[in-house]
Motif scaffolding. Sequence first.
Motif, PDB file in Angstrom:
ATOM      1  N   LEU A  74       0.840  -1.183   0.000  1.00  0.00           N
ATOM      2  CA  LEU A  74       0.000   0.000   0.000  1.00  0.00           C
ATOM      3  C   LEU A  74       0.880   1.240   0.000  1.00  0.00           C
ATOM      4  CD1 LEU A  74      -3.175   0.280   0.328  1.00  0.00           C
ATOM      5  CD2 LEU A  74      -2.699   0.834   2.713  1.00  0.00           C
ATOM      6  N   THR A  75       0.524   2.234  -0.805  1.00  0.00           N
ATOM      7  CA  THR A  75       1.312   3.458  -0.901  1.00  0.00           C
ATOM      8  C   THR A  75       0.549   4.622  -0.295  1.00  0.00           C
ATOM      9  OG1 THR A  75       0.399   4.122  -3.038  1.00  0.00           O
ATOM     10  CG2 THR A  75       2.309   2.617  -3.068  1.00  0.00           C
ATOM     11  N   LEU A  76       1.268   5.737  -0.106  1.00  0.00           N
ATOM     12  CA  LEU A  76       0.615   6.949   0.379  1.00  0.00           C
ATOM     13  C   LEU A  76      -0.475   7.380  -0.595  1.00  0.00           C
ATOM     14  CD1 LEU A  76       0.317   9.337   2.303  1.00  0.00           C
ATOM     15  CD2 LEU A  76       2.198  10.464   1.084  1.00  0.00           C
ATOM     16  N   ALA A  77      -0.217   7.268  -1.893  1.00  0.00           N
ATOM     17  CA  ALA A  77      -1.227   7.656  -2.882  1.00  0.00           C
ATOM     18  C   ALA A  77      -2.484   6.805  -2.755  1.00  0.00           C
ATOM     19  CB  ALA A  77      -0.650   7.548  -4.291  1.00  0.00           C
ATOM     20  N   ASP A  78      -2.316   5.494  -2.514  1.00  0.00           N
ATOM     21  CA  ASP A  78      -3.471   4.617  -2.315  1.00  0.00           C
ATOM     22  C   ASP A  78      -4.342   5.131  -1.173  1.00  0.00           C
ATOM     23  OD1 ASP A  78      -2.608   2.815  -4.299  1.00  0.00           O
ATOM     24  OD2 ASP A  78      -1.448   1.652  -2.852  1.00  0.00           O
ATOM     25  N   VAL A  79      -3.690   5.437  -0.042  1.00  0.00           N
ATOM     26  CA  VAL A  79      -4.414   5.919   1.136  1.00  0.00           C
ATOM     27  C   VAL A  79      -4.991   7.301   0.876  1.00  0.00           C
ATOM     28  CG1 VAL A  79      -4.190   6.557   3.572  1.00  0.00           C
ATOM     29  CG2 VAL A  79      -3.011   4.529   2.700  1.00  0.00           C
ATOM     30  N   GLU A  80      -4.158   8.188   0.340  1.00  0.00           N
ATOM     31  CA  GLU A  80      -4.564   9.579   0.130  1.00  0.00           C
ATOM     32  C   GLU A  80      -5.812   9.683  -0.738  1.00  0.00           C
ATOM     33  OE1 GLU A  80      -2.742  13.727  -1.773  1.00  0.00           O
ATOM     34  OE2 GLU A  80      -1.515  11.907  -1.680  1.00  0.00           O
ATOM     35  N   TYR A  81      -5.808   9.001  -1.877  1.00  0.00           N
ATOM     36  CA  TYR A  81      -6.931   9.161  -2.797  1.00  0.00           C
ATOM     37  C   TYR A  81      -8.155   8.364  -2.357  1.00  0.00           C
ATOM     38  CZ  TYR A  81      -4.033  12.010  -5.740  1.00  0.00           C
ATOM     39  OH  TYR A  81      -3.250  13.043  -6.200  1.00  0.00           O
ATOM     40  N   SER A  82      -7.939   7.243  -1.681  1.00  0.00           N
ATOM     41  CA  SER A  82      -9.084   6.546  -1.091  1.00  0.00           C
ATOM     42  C   SER A  82      -9.780   7.448  -0.076  1.00  0.00           C
ATOM     43  CB  SER A  82      -8.634   5.255  -0.407  1.00  0.00           C
ATOM     44  OG  SER A  82      -8.129   4.317  -1.324  1.00  0.00           O
ATOM     45  N   ILE A  83      -8.979   8.105   0.761  1.00  0.00           N
ATOM     46  CA  ILE A  83      -9.525   9.011   1.765  1.00  0.00           C
ATOM     47  C   ILE A  83     -10.215  10.199   1.116  1.00  0.00           C
ATOM     48  CG2 ILE A  83      -8.880  10.697   3.547  1.00  0.00           C
ATOM     49  CD1 ILE A  83      -6.620   8.778   4.337  1.00  0.00           C
ATOM     50  N   LEU A  84      -9.512  10.845   0.177  1.00  0.00           N
ATOM     51  CA  LEU A  84     -10.048  12.038  -0.479  1.00  0.00           C
ATOM     52  C   LEU A  84     -11.364  11.738  -1.183  1.00  0.00           C
ATOM     53  CD1 LEU A  84      -9.648  15.018  -1.332  1.00  0.00           C
ATOM     54  CD2 LEU A  84      -8.407  14.169  -3.341  1.00  0.00           C
ATOM     55  N   ASN A  85     -11.390  10.668  -1.974  1.00  0.00           N
ATOM     56  CA  ASN A  85     -12.605  10.317  -2.700  1.00  0.00           C
ATOM     57  C   ASN A  85     -13.747   9.967  -1.745  1.00  0.00           C
ATOM     58  OD1 ASN A  85     -11.178  10.656  -5.089  1.00  0.00           O
ATOM     59  ND2 ASN A  85     -10.696   8.480  -5.306  1.00  0.00           N
ATOM     60  N   THR A  86     -13.411   9.264  -0.666  1.00  0.00           N
ATOM     61  CA  THR A  86     -14.427   8.862   0.306  1.00  0.00           C
ATOM     62  C   THR A  86     -14.994  10.067   1.041  1.00  0.00           C
ATOM     63  OG1 THR A  86     -13.373   6.705   0.629  1.00  0.00           O
ATOM     64  CG2 THR A  86     -14.860   7.450   2.354  1.00  0.00           C
ATOM     65  N   MET A  87     -14.123  10.947   1.515  1.00  0.00           N
ATOM     66  CA  MET A  87     -14.594  12.102   2.280  1.00  0.00           C
ATOM     67  C   MET A  87     -15.415  13.050   1.406  1.00  0.00           C
ATOM     68  SD  MET A  87     -11.304  12.863   4.738  1.00  0.00           S
ATOM     69  CE  MET A  87     -12.091  14.243   5.571  1.00  0.00           C
ATOM     70  N   ASN A  88     -14.998  13.260   0.178  1.00  0.00           N
ATOM     71  CA  ASN A  88     -15.758  14.136  -0.725  1.00  0.00           C
ATOM     72  C   ASN A  88     -17.157  13.578  -0.968  1.00  0.00           C
ATOM     73  OD1 ASN A  88     -13.679  15.973  -0.976  1.00  0.00           O
ATOM     74  ND2 ASN A  88     -12.920  15.145  -2.918  1.00  0.00           N
ATOM     75  N   ALA A  89     -17.215  12.277  -1.232  1.00  0.00           N
ATOM     76  CA  ALA A  89     -18.514  11.652  -1.482  1.00  0.00           C
ATOM     77  C   ALA A  89     -19.371  11.628  -0.222  1.00  0.00           C
ATOM     78  CB  ALA A  89     -18.325  10.234  -2.025  1.00  0.00           C
ATOM     79  N   PHE A  90     -18.734  11.434   0.935  1.00  0.00           N
ATOM     80  CA  PHE A  90     -19.482  11.409   2.191  1.00  0.00           C
ATOM     81  C   PHE A  90     -20.102  12.769   2.492  1.00  0.00           C
ATOM     82  CE2 PHE A  90     -19.999  11.930   6.743  1.00  0.00           C
ATOM     83  CZ  PHE A  90     -20.659  10.760   7.092  1.00  0.00           C
ATOM     84  N   GLU A  91     -19.319  13.824   2.347  1.00  0.00           N
ATOM     85  CA  GLU A  91     -19.844  15.161   2.632  1.00  0.00           C
ATOM     86  C   GLU A  91     -21.014  15.501   1.715  1.00  0.00           C
ATOM     87  OE1 GLU A  91     -16.079  17.515   4.641  1.00  0.00           O
ATOM     88  OE2 GLU A  91     -16.346  17.667   2.463  1.00  0.00           O
TER      89      GLU A  91
END
Length: 395
Positions: A74-91
């Motif tokens: 797992l890379t930082l990009a994997d975590v970063e974009y999973s988080i970013l996409n999830t939080m944007n969709a959640f909000e």
Amino acid sequence: MMTYEFGITDFQYIAAGAAILGSGGGGSYGDAIRVIEELAQRGWQGSVQIKNYDGATNCCVLAMMGSPDAADSLTLADVEYSILNTMNAFETAAGTVLGCVIPGEIGPINSIVPLIAAALSDNAIWVVNGDGAGRAVPELPQTTYGGSLTLAAGPCILANDDQTAENSQSATLNAPTAAQIETLAGGIVSAFGSFAGIALWQSNSNNHYALTGNYIAGTLTQVWALGKFLLDASSPPSSADVANQITDITGRTATVALNSFYITAVTQSTNSASLDAGIIRLDNNPDQEKSTETHYIYNLNENLIMYSSQSSVPDIIAPDSICYYSESTGLGFTNATDDLGAYFDSKKNKSTGYAVSIIKIETASQLYETAGVIASFAGLLRNIGYAGALPYPDH
């Protein structure tokens, strides 16, 4: 309210402490270290605020869901974009802007995911000092969140790690219970490639900030303290010293169940719900043929039960934690294949010669007192063939 400011070194402490307290799960420790190193190499030198929930800030549980082995390297990009996409969709789905996030469980990855989210938000959000289990758990219902009458699991958002907004994929789930959300989420995570970001259990004015009283407070600083003890030690601490530290830090009794054993066999596979199911064999000699005592740990990402070849009753049963520590390395580890590689050579199918200890930690009282949690653990144990008594009565 005590506020902590955690930077890169503190993230490393948290990952190391969580590699023990996570009970074999919560994401790969090796992955967590690499992700934190990438964040440092990127030049991030800031800090993240950690404090107890204030009962007045929009919040949700934020984590990674799926198979640690499928997410190997797992890379930082994997975590970063999973988080970013999830939080944007959640909000968007929740119609609120998040002011803070909280880990779902203790684990090397899932304890640092909210920290990385806060680090990348330029202080727009902070992290709640706690989680929903005091350990890592296989499924959503085995948490204090899942047993709450005031926290609704939905809307639950899962998102992949695509780095372009136009190609990112997300799914919004709504169901009455955490168990139903779990069933739906498993197939989606598998479709996304066996891991995804997940956000759920919103806490806001609409539910009177229902996270209050429904999480186990202080666990992020607990894993931080344990990790600091491990990483700052001049030589690997004894297993007994580690157990004593855990008891002192968490207030939960920790005892050394096995000392100086060796991992001599590993059976592991990823199921259709993107969970790693496996059996770990431990012997008191690196050579199975010379062993005089054998124990088996059954896991579903996280360790659920440990049997002895010399006893008619289990050694340890979930929800109590079955935690790995090695006096050879001075570190804890998880069931992720890359973590186990230091202790078991899968190519030669034998122990590497590094000694392993198992530490039992009594479950947090808030977890076993939460309605439905013990029954949920009992269901998991029945699925792997154990239908006997559990260490705590059903509530």
